[in-house]
Scaffold this active site. Sequence first.
Site, mmCIF file in Angstrom:
data_model
loop_
_atom_site.group_PDB
_atom_site.id
_atom_site.type_symbol
_atom_site.label_atom_id
_atom_site.label_comp_id
_atom_site.label_asym_id
_atom_site.label_seq_id
_atom_site.Cartn_x
_atom_site.Cartn_y
_atom_site.Cartn_z
ATOM 1 N N GLY A 30 0.820 -1.200 0.000
ATOM 2 C CA GLY A 30 0.000 0.000 0.000
ATOM 3 C C GLY A 30 0.851 1.245 0.000
ATOM 4 O O GLY A 30 2.034 1.191 0.329
ATOM 5 N N PRO A 32 2.517 4.877 1.033
ATOM 6 C CA PRO A 32 3.099 5.279 2.307
ATOM 7 C C PRO A 32 2.054 5.929 3.216
ATOM 8 O O PRO A 32 1.171 6.629 2.734
ATOM 9 C CB PRO A 32 4.162 6.311 1.919
ATOM 10 C CG PRO A 32 4.372 6.167 0.471
ATOM 11 C CD PRO A 32 3.156 5.542 -0.106
ATOM 12 N N GLY A 33 2.177 5.677 4.489
ATOM 13 C CA GLY A 33 1.321 6.348 5.456
ATOM 14 C C GLY A 33 -0.060 5.760 5.616
ATOM 15 O O GLY A 33 -0.897 6.318 6.312
ATOM 16 N N THR A 34 -0.316 4.611 4.997
ATOM 17 C CA THR A 34 -1.647 4.035 5.127
ATOM 18 C C THR A 34 -1.761 3.150 6.357
ATOM 19 O O THR A 34 -2.826 2.605 6.623
ATOM 20 C CB THR A 34 -2.012 3.208 3.888
ATOM 21 O OG1 THR A 34 -0.896 2.395 3.534
ATOM 22 C CG2 THR A 34 -2.366 4.113 2.732
ATOM 23 N N GLY A 35 -0.658 2.993 7.086
ATOM 24 C CA GLY A 35 -0.751 2.259 8.346
ATOM 25 C C GLY A 35 -0.208 0.844 8.301
ATOM 26 O O GLY A 35 -0.612 0.008 9.101
ATOM 27 N N LYS A 36 0.717 0.573 7.410
ATOM 28 C CA LYS A 36 1.246 -0.791 7.308
ATOM 29 C C LYS A 36 2.059 -1.154 8.554
ATOM 30 O O LYS A 36 1.871 -2.222 9.128
ATOM 31 C CB LYS A 36 2.110 -0.931 6.042
ATOM 32 C CG LYS A 36 1.300 -0.708 4.776
ATOM 33 C CD LYS A 36 2.138 -0.869 3.529
ATOM 34 C CE LYS A 36 3.177 0.227 3.360
ATOM 35 N NZ LYS A 36 2.593 1.567 3.192
ATOM 36 N N GLU A 64 -15.163 7.432 -14.734
ATOM 37 C CA GLU A 64 -15.296 6.064 -14.218
ATOM 38 C C GLU A 64 -16.740 5.572 -14.326
ATOM 39 O O GLU A 64 -16.981 4.413 -14.627
ATOM 40 C CB GLU A 64 -14.815 5.983 -12.772
ATOM 41 C CG GLU A 64 -13.327 6.268 -12.567
ATOM 42 C CD GLU A 64 -12.425 5.367 -13.398
ATOM 43 O OE1 GLU A 64 -12.802 4.199 -13.646
ATOM 44 O OE2 GLU A 64 -11.354 5.825 -13.823
ATOM 45 N N HIS A 122 -17.329 4.296 -17.827
ATOM 46 C CA HIS A 122 -16.891 2.907 -18.016
ATOM 47 C C HIS A 122 -17.929 1.940 -17.467
ATOM 48 O O HIS A 122 -18.333 0.986 -18.132
ATOM 49 C CB HIS A 122 -15.595 2.634 -17.226
ATOM 50 C CG HIS A 122 -14.362 3.196 -17.838
ATOM 51 N ND1 HIS A 122 -14.004 2.939 -19.133
ATOM 52 C CD2 HIS A 122 -13.380 3.969 -17.319
ATOM 53 C CE1 HIS A 122 -12.848 3.542 -19.379
ATOM 54 N NE2 HIS A 122 -12.452 4.192 -18.297
HETATM 55 P P1 ADP Z 1 3.151 3.043 6.621
HETATM 56 O O1 ADP Z 1 3.936 2.022 7.368
HETATM 57 O O2 ADP Z 1 2.049 2.448 5.797
HETATM 58 O O3 ADP Z 1 3.965 4.011 5.839
HETATM 59 P P2 ADP Z 1 2.573 3.957 9.262
HETATM 60 O O4 ADP Z 1 2.016 2.736 9.859
HETATM 61 O O5 ADP Z 1 3.989 4.270 9.551
HETATM 62 O O6 ADP Z 1 2.378 3.940 7.686
HETATM 63 O O7 ADP Z 1 1.653 5.177 9.670
HETATM 64 C C1 ADP Z 1 2.158 6.331 10.261
HETATM 65 C C2 ADP Z 1 1.206 6.887 11.271
HETATM 66 O O8 ADP Z 1 -0.001 7.323 10.660
HETATM 67 C C3 ADP Z 1 0.779 5.865 12.296
HETATM 68 O O9 ADP Z 1 1.652 5.823 13.355
HETATM 69 C C4 ADP Z 1 -0.597 6.369 12.706
HETATM 70 O O10 ADP Z 1 -0.516 7.364 13.675
HETATM 71 C C5 ADP Z 1 -1.127 6.987 11.451
HETATM 72 N N1 ADP Z 1 -1.960 6.040 10.701
HETATM 73 C C6 ADP Z 1 -1.682 5.533 9.482
HETATM 74 N N2 ADP Z 1 -2.654 4.712 9.070
HETATM 75 C C7 ADP Z 1 -3.564 4.658 10.056
HETATM 76 C C8 ADP Z 1 -4.801 3.952 10.229
HETATM 77 N N3 ADP Z 1 -5.271 3.128 9.280
HETATM 78 N N4 ADP Z 1 -5.480 4.141 11.370
HETATM 79 C C9 ADP Z 1 -5.004 4.959 12.319
HETATM 80 N N5 ADP Z 1 -3.857 5.639 12.220
HETATM 81 C C10 ADP Z 1 -3.127 5.519 11.105
HETATM 82 ZN ZN ZN Z 2 -10.605 5.116 -17.992
#
Ligand code: ADP
Ligand code: ZN
Length: 605
Positions: free
Chosen positions: A197, A199-203, A420, A423
């Site tokens: 996913g 960046p920043g989606t919470g992996k 979209e 489509h």
């Molecule tokens: P990734 O690893 O996908 O780059 P992170 O897990 O490091 O993202 O997310 C960074 C911060 O953003 C987390 O510590 C949290 O505070 C916030 N965050 C990201 N996704 C979520 C989520 N789905 N729910 C709650 N907080 C989230």
């Molecule tokens: Zn299209």
Amino acid sequence: MKKHHKFSIWYILLGIWFVILLQNYIASTYAVPTIPYSQFITLLQQGKIGEVAISSNQIQGKYKPPHTGPQGATEFKTVRVDPNLSAVLQNYRVVFKGEIESTLLRDVISWIFPIVLFVGVWFFLMKRMGGQQAGFMTLGKNKAKIYMENELNVNFNDVAGVDEAKQELVEVIEFLKEPKKFTELGGKIPKGILLVGPPGTGKTLLAKAVAGESGVPFFSLSGSEFVEMFVGLGAARVRDLFTQAKEKAPCIIFIDELDALGKARGVGMMGGHDEREQTLNQLLVEMDGFDPKAGVILLAATNRPEILDPALLRPGRFDRHVLVDRPDKKGREEILRVHLRNIKTAPDLDVEKLAAMTPGMVGADLANLANEAALLAVRRGKTVVGMDEFSEAVERIIGGLEKKNRLINPAEREAVAYHEMGHALVALSLPGTDPVQKISIIPRGIAALGYTMQVPTEDRFLMKKTELINKVASLLGGRAAEEIIFGDISTGAHNDLSRATDIARSMVMEYGMSDKLGQVYLSRKSRPLFLDTGLQESREFSEATAELIDREIKAIIDREYQKAIAILQDKKQVLTRGAKLLLEKEKIDGEELQALIDEENANRA
Ligand code: ADP
Ligand code: ZN
């Protein structure tokens, strides 16, 4: 490669030179002058010798104070010539002993000291340069942090808006809680799970939450950390990490930025990056070597799965992929609620509205948003954080994201929504197209601003002509919708166009589906010419046929485009309503779309 990883040979040469210099200095300062044996005897007879130490072939001794040797030396040495020395010595009342006072110590000091100094300086420099880099003493020792359960304090409630991903991980948690019970029941557990996913989606958060939920230790390392070291260390670290993990099993190993480590091997001209390859190979070896029953689960995160080495994705390695996608509006609302838990908000704060204001933002952006709003409130001397602060924070963050090109503006969003819907509606109206499962205007990656997901009902080996034709029509539906609604078309369709053209070309040239050309196979025979210049065409038909082919392809495309336009003209109401719904919800599924169509049909009847 960063500067400080190059440990230049010049440092080493400089160091050696320094050692030699120092050694010479010490040797010359503390050297004992050698005197001829005859002189020794003379001195002895003059009573100037205080004491001597005698070995089988050397005599070393001190002058009797206040006498000194040349240049004021207090000591001397000489080669022993007379085997009956002791009798002579006794005559002159010199203290003597049979053992030579070791010069070893001095020699050792003169060599060891500079070396120690040199190493010390090196060590110091390493620390300065590397910060967290492995130094001399910790070669290969791994600095993966071990978060124990109570330190972690993250569970599934802290991760919001990624329900599908959570569902896929529930099984892993069950396994980690009681590995034995799980395997006895015949559960099959994956070794490696890849979280994919943006960046920043919470992996990372999700991985920690899995550890937190199951109460097991969590080892985390970033792929780039593995590579940023001396040759050979990365591999050693991987080995070490797995050894440590096995001791602490059940546990989780989390590798962030797997792509930094796991890029496809051996494509570069220079034979690629040796260190990275070694590390990657070691990882593969370790993954193959451990038994999942041992209770070690490997989680990894990447936002570029396409560049990973295929070997990493083979069965028994990272064969399970969990999508951690950008959140839709509802997801963003849930995430916001998580981050608002610790903030005193005004009672009238409308979280849903906030979610609607933040299309395209991911969890990290939303966490940032909550923080920013709270700071603003503090600066304004407020006791609670209100909508004003949030609106301002949204604007700031959007400004930042726009600079980074990660957000699309509202006009573009609208265009994407109609596109979209185009489509989807064309696909739904024509027989033989795959059912529409999901329409989304949440941007994915760089290329696709939105997508319409159609799942094939069954695996297909044969396609009928009408199916192919209808597929072309639905591909063109996006652009047709733009034309109908805006009277103008955008660049957003170039991928659609290329796919539609490919299908049309295959119909004409390979499948014999063109009336004018008839049942002939005209496909060009391609062979690679050079590796990079792509394919060389060799045509086996006339110029006139080539022209006809082009015309036939164009005819198909034109005809299907008109068909798409006609369908969408007829369904303009649904198109508009669907696009509005899409703009509001960002994601609608096939059933919702069907409901919309049914409603419209009922209205007409
Ligand atoms: P990734 O690893 O996908 O780059 P992170 O897990 O490091 O993202 O997310 C960074 C911060 O953003 C987390 O510590 C949290 O505070 C916030 N965050 C990201 N996704 C979520 C989520 N789905 N729910 C709650 N907080 C989230
Ligand atoms: Zn299209």
